[in-house]
Design a protein around this motif. Structure first.
Motif, PDB file in Angstrom:
ATOM      1  N   ARG A   1       0.828  -1.205   0.000  1.00  0.00           N
ATOM      2  CA  ARG A   1       0.000   0.000   0.000  1.00  0.00           C
ATOM      3  C   ARG A   1       0.863   1.255   0.000  1.00  0.00           C
ATOM      4  NH1 ARG A   1      -3.962  -0.029   4.677  1.00  0.00           N
ATOM      5  NH2 ARG A   1      -2.080   0.357   5.905  1.00  0.00           N
ATOM      6  N   GLU A   2       1.948   1.247   0.726  1.00  0.00           N
ATOM      7  CA  GLU A   2       2.851   2.402   0.753  1.00  0.00           C
ATOM      8  C   GLU A   2       3.401   2.695  -0.644  1.00  0.00           C
ATOM      9  OE1 GLU A   2       7.109   3.636   2.827  1.00  0.00           O
ATOM     10  OE2 GLU A   2       5.872   2.083   3.748  1.00  0.00           O
ATOM     11  N   GLN A   3       3.742   1.634  -1.373  1.00  0.00           N
ATOM     12  CA  GLN A   3       4.246   1.822  -2.734  1.00  0.00           C
ATOM     13  C   GLN A   3       3.148   2.346  -3.663  1.00  0.00           C
ATOM     14  OE1 GLN A   3       7.466   1.604  -3.807  1.00  0.00           O
ATOM     15  NE2 GLN A   3       7.812   1.432  -1.595  1.00  0.00           N
ATOM     16  N   TYR A   4       1.926   1.834  -3.540  1.00  0.00           N
ATOM     17  CA  TYR A   4       0.823   2.330  -4.364  1.00  0.00           C
ATOM     18  C   TYR A   4       0.541   3.803  -4.063  1.00  0.00           C
ATOM     19  CZ  TYR A   4      -0.303  -2.566  -5.459  1.00  0.00           C
ATOM     20  OH  TYR A   4      -0.265  -3.869  -5.890  1.00  0.00           O
ATOM     21  N   HIS A   5       0.629   4.162  -2.791  1.00  0.00           N
ATOM     22  CA  HIS A   5       0.401   5.559  -2.389  1.00  0.00           C
ATOM     23  C   HIS A   5       1.426   6.468  -3.080  1.00  0.00           C
ATOM     24  CE1 HIS A   5      -0.715   8.362   1.221  1.00  0.00           C
ATOM     25  NE2 HIS A   5      -0.751   8.990   0.059  1.00  0.00           N
ATOM     26  N   ARG A   6       2.662   6.048  -3.060  1.00  0.00           N
ATOM     27  CA  ARG A   6       3.744   6.826  -3.697  1.00  0.00           C
ATOM     28  C   ARG A   6       3.501   6.940  -5.201  1.00  0.00           C
ATOM     29  NH1 ARG A   6       9.165   4.714  -5.224  1.00  0.00           N
ATOM     30  NH2 ARG A   6      10.607   6.474  -5.436  1.00  0.00           N
ATOM     31  N   ARG A   7       3.081   5.851  -5.817  1.00  0.00           N
ATOM     32  CA  ARG A   7       2.823   5.861  -7.254  1.00  0.00           C
ATOM     33  C   ARG A   7       1.607   6.727  -7.590  1.00  0.00           C
ATOM     34  NH1 ARG A   7       3.334  -0.691  -8.280  1.00  0.00           N
ATOM     35  NH2 ARG A   7       5.435  -0.961  -7.431  1.00  0.00           N
ATOM     36  N   ARG A   8       0.588   6.667  -6.728  1.00  0.00           N
ATOM     37  CA  ARG A   8      -0.587   7.501  -6.957  1.00  0.00           C
ATOM     38  C   ARG A   8      -0.209   8.969  -6.978  1.00  0.00           C
ATOM     39  NH1 ARG A   8      -4.668   9.622  -2.501  1.00  0.00           N
ATOM     40  NH2 ARG A   8      -2.656  10.585  -2.018  1.00  0.00           N
ATOM     41  N   ASP A   9       0.563   9.394  -5.998  1.00  0.00           N
ATOM     42  CA  ASP A   9       0.946  10.803  -5.916  1.00  0.00           C
ATOM     43  C   ASP A   9       1.717  11.219  -7.170  1.00  0.00           C
ATOM     44  OD1 ASP A   9      -0.256  10.857  -3.460  1.00  0.00           O
ATOM     45  OD2 ASP A   9       1.605  10.858  -2.302  1.00  0.00           O
ATOM     46  N   LEU A  10       2.558  10.338  -7.664  1.00  0.00           N
ATOM     47  CA  LEU A  10       3.330  10.625  -8.873  1.00  0.00           C
ATOM     48  C   LEU A  10       2.425  10.777 -10.087  1.00  0.00           C
ATOM     49  CD1 LEU A  10       5.922  10.759 -10.656  1.00  0.00           C
ATOM     50  CD2 LEU A  10       5.838   8.246 -10.719  1.00  0.00           C
ATOM     51  N   ILE A  11       1.574   9.779 -10.340  1.00  0.00           N
ATOM     52  CA  ILE A  11       0.807   9.787 -11.587  1.00  0.00           C
ATOM     53  C   ILE A  11      -0.229  10.906 -11.593  1.00  0.00           C
ATOM     54  CG2 ILE A  11      -1.009   8.127 -10.914  1.00  0.00           C
ATOM     55  CD1 ILE A  11      -0.665   6.916 -13.759  1.00  0.00           C
ATOM     56  N   VAL A  12      -0.843  11.191 -10.447  1.00  0.00           N
ATOM     57  CA  VAL A  12      -1.825  12.277 -10.386  1.00  0.00           C
ATOM     58  C   VAL A  12      -1.148  13.619 -10.640  1.00  0.00           C
ATOM     59  CG1 VAL A  12      -3.390  13.539  -8.852  1.00  0.00           C
ATOM     60  CG2 VAL A  12      -3.465  11.038  -8.928  1.00  0.00           C
ATOM     61  N   ARG A  13       0.011  13.823 -10.024  1.00  0.00           N
ATOM     62  CA  ARG A  13       0.752  15.068 -10.227  1.00  0.00           C
ATOM     63  C   ARG A  13       1.148  15.239 -11.693  1.00  0.00           C
ATOM     64  NH1 ARG A  13       4.687  13.956  -7.238  1.00  0.00           N
ATOM     65  NH2 ARG A  13       6.327  13.564  -8.771  1.00  0.00           N
ATOM     66  N   ARG A  14       1.645  14.172 -12.304  1.00  0.00           N
ATOM     67  CA  ARG A  14       2.115  14.260 -13.682  1.00  0.00           C
ATOM     68  C   ARG A  14       0.961  14.431 -14.670  1.00  0.00           C
ATOM     69  NH1 ARG A  14       7.088  12.442 -15.294  1.00  0.00           N
ATOM     70  NH2 ARG A  14       6.365  13.378 -17.252  1.00  0.00           N
ATOM     71  N   LEU A  15      -0.163  13.749 -14.446  1.00  0.00           N
ATOM     72  CA  LEU A  15      -1.301  13.882 -15.353  1.00  0.00           C
ATOM     73  C   LEU A  15      -1.852  15.298 -15.311  1.00  0.00           C
ATOM     74  CD1 LEU A  15      -3.123  10.483 -14.718  1.00  0.00           C
ATOM     75  CD2 LEU A  15      -1.994  11.186 -16.836  1.00  0.00           C
ATOM     76  N   ASN A  16      -1.976  15.867 -14.132  1.00  0.00           N
ATOM     77  CA  ASN A  16      -2.451  17.247 -14.024  1.00  0.00           C
ATOM     78  C   ASN A  16      -1.478  18.222 -14.665  1.00  0.00           C
ATOM     79  OD1 ASN A  16      -5.081  17.526 -12.511  1.00  0.00           O
ATOM     80  ND2 ASN A  16      -4.005  16.181 -11.090  1.00  0.00           N
ATOM     81  N   ALA A  17      -0.180  17.960 -14.482  1.00  0.00           N
ATOM     82  CA  ALA A  17       0.831  18.823 -15.087  1.00  0.00           C
ATOM     83  C   ALA A  17       0.778  18.758 -16.615  1.00  0.00           C
ATOM     84  CB  ALA A  17       2.222  18.428 -14.593  1.00  0.00           C
ATOM     85  N   ALA A  18       0.353  17.610 -17.140  1.00  0.00           N
ATOM     86  CA  ALA A  18       0.242  17.445 -18.593  1.00  0.00           C
ATOM     87  C   ALA A  18      -1.023  18.091 -19.150  1.00  0.00           C
ATOM     88  CB  ALA A  18       0.258  15.958 -18.951  1.00  0.00           C
TER      89      ALA A  18
END
Length: 393
Positions: free
Chosen positions: A296-313
């Motif tokens: 779950r900790e790894q998924y949380h880290r990945r979620r924060d990454l992909i959400v940030r990058r998608l919004n930035a795009a």
């Protein structure tokens, strides 16, 4: 004399569309060897923890190759009862209130076949997992799709349920956290939904397969709320949080008469879940929580990454409170969700799923699964950003 075999297919089956996920991934399969990064299939990239695998191997070596009770191994049902009491605050008797199934998908099918008469109406929130509407069709039920929206983080509300309700509605299907949106409900929202279910005398089928993957707040099971255990079938399993997709092991908990009805269907179709998978599931429940927390900790880290990058795009994307799916809005590109997904696959070799595969309310979105390696998500986001920039020039 030639004949068309299709004439023997039942009409309600012939009318079913194929899974929008699987149809799209036939395109992906044709691109094998082309460096495709898949953010498509909802499957953990973690291997089942070694101690669970070893428990199953040891059971096999001891000759545990026989049928179990239709309800499942009593040792597993006891472990499930303890786990559900600890993590979901609901008490179930192992002897007659728990049924072990071949994944949550079978448990859901059993519930619909056990409780849905032809013509009965079933409410469910949408976007939703691809099997819900077809499962209702297969038992000759009628579907009532209740829309959820990005502005509400795709949370289901009692107001939306009340607006969609029709006379004859018998069952409410919940999936919290939700596939494909990652949306879920606060305790207060669930209390309002529970009050609505009691008012309308609805049976609730609560699919909580992603509950351990809740990133903000605490997951609450609707079965734990006052007056709900007696009208709720709690559905859960091992595929997501325990990284045991291929083991095909799940369970249903509920009032004894309802579990008995589901068991009748189960014993005439599947008979029982694999004893080897059940042995592994016992080990997962008794000694697997630390692994769940690490994943779950790894998924949380990945979620924060992909959400940030998608919004930035430039693709508006809410932050899912649970599951391992992001559900960005691609309408800003001027493409439909299918055009976006096909173009992204063909031009940048990234696979996502068109949102309409999850119902009409998923139009304009795509589902991106972040249950893949962190560095792969970085590369996928680089490619998505490049694709969006090309379109918007």
């Amino acid at each position: 004399m030639s004949t068309d075999p299709k004439k023997w297919v039942a009409g309600h089956v012939a009318s079913l569309p194929k899974s929008g996920i699987r149809d799209f991934f036939e395109l992906v399969a044709k691109m094998k060897g082309q460096d495709v990064i898949s953010l498509g299939v909802g499957e953990p990239d973690f291997v089942t923890p070694w101690h669970v695998r070893e428990a199953a191997i040891y059971a096999l070596e001891r000759g545990k190759t026989y049928y179990t009770s239709n309800l499942g191994l009593i040792e597993l049902r006891r472990a499930i009862a303890s786990y559900v009491a600890e993590h979901f605050a609901v008490d179930y008797r192992p002897e007659d209130q728990i049924l072990v199934s071949v994944g949550v998908s079978e448990a859901l099918d059993l519930a619909f076949r056990a409780f849905c008469n032809p013509g009965d109406k079933v409410m469910f929130h949408q976007p939703c997992y691809v099997s819900y509407h077809p499962s209702i069709t297969l038992v000759h039920g009628q579907s009532i799709a209740v829309p959820t929206f990005a502005k509400d983080n795709f949370a289901l509300t009692a107001g939306a349920l009340r607006a969609a309700w029709q006379p004859g509605a018998k069952i409410l299907m919940l999936n919290l956290p939700c596939n494909p949106t990652g949306g879920t409900c606060t305790r207060e929202q669930l209390e309002a939904i529970a009050a609505f279910a009691r008012e309308k005398d609805l049976l609730v089928l609560s699919d909580e397969i992603y509950s351990e993957l809740t990133f903000e707040g605490t997951h609450t099971s609707i079965a734990s709320l006052p007056g709900m255990a007696e009208r709720t079938i709690f559905l859960h399993g091992f595929s997501k949080a325990f990284a045991m997709t291929g083991w095909r092991i799940g369970y249903a908990c509920g009032p004894a008469p309802l579990i008995d009805a589901m068991m009748k269907v189960h014993q005439y179709t599947m008979m029982c879940a694999s004893i080897i998978a059940q042995e592994g599931a016992i080990e997962a429940l008794q000694r697997g929580w630390d692994n769940v927390c690490r994943m779950r900790e790894q998924y949380h880290r990945r979620r924060d990454l992909i959400v940030r990058r998608l919004n930035a795009a430039g693709l508006a994307c809410h932050s899912p409170r649970g599951s391992f799916y992001a559900f960005p809005d691609v309408a800003v590109t001027g493409l439909t969700e299918k055009e976006f997904a096909v173009g992204l696959l063909e031009q940048e070799k990234v696979a996502v799923v068109p949102g309409a595969a999850f119902g009409a309310n998923g139009a304009g979105h795509v589902r991106a699964c972040f249950a893949t390696a962190y560095d792969q998500i970085i590369e996928a986001c680089d490619r998505i950003e490049r694709f969006v920039q090309k379109i918007r020039k």
